[in-house]
Scaffold this motif. Sequence first.
Motif: not given
Length: 244
Positions: A123, A173, A143-145, A163, A201
Amino acid sequence: MLIPLAAALLIQPGTRDGSAESRGSVDTALVLAIDVSNSVDARRYRLQIDGIADALDDPSVQEAILGGPRQAIAISVILWADKPSFSIPWVRIASAADAQALAGKLRRLARQGGEFTCVAQMMRFVADKITPQIPMRAARVVLDVSGDGQENCNPAAAPASVRDELVAIGLTINGLPILEGSEAATLAGWYGENVVGGPGAFVLPAQGFEDFGRAFRQKFMTEISAWPAAPARLPSRLAAREQP
């Protein structure tokens, strides 16, 4: 130090007028962060990559990509474990052919090695190296984790702290925890507490690697359909940088 997100600002809600500004903008700039740590063997890596590529090849997904006000999104890909790698730089997708080309590039993407699951470091990399260099205007940045484990790198700053910094500069995220192995029972909760954040999110788990493709497609469709009702508001010093 966190580098400002100079690219997240944006144009007025889009028209389909074919203007230069419209052609250079996207509804969503999406960073796909894919876990390649020690627990992700060649088969598990392929299930992730093929799941993403199959989604991009799907006509209904392509229709969703092109259905927003700006009729385009942008995608970049990070492979991450001990160290993150910016494996596919930003690609603007404004046609079915663009989506298919990125799917082909993904299928040819070689797996990199790695042992640990360094979520905070990944990150931080996104904050410092990726989002400040988005080469087009984006109405939102996501952001795609995805991954199958919790942080285990003993970082200087906890994942939740990094984060929060990303959320503060305008990112959303989302998390796709892969519920397989010793952490399956607790991983979705850990993602909810330490990874996801920002407007809209969410956590959407995959019930193991075999379920990754289904979960990714569902999450991806949600992400690319969530168009902002109004442009993000930038700090004045960033907005000024975007003036012609």
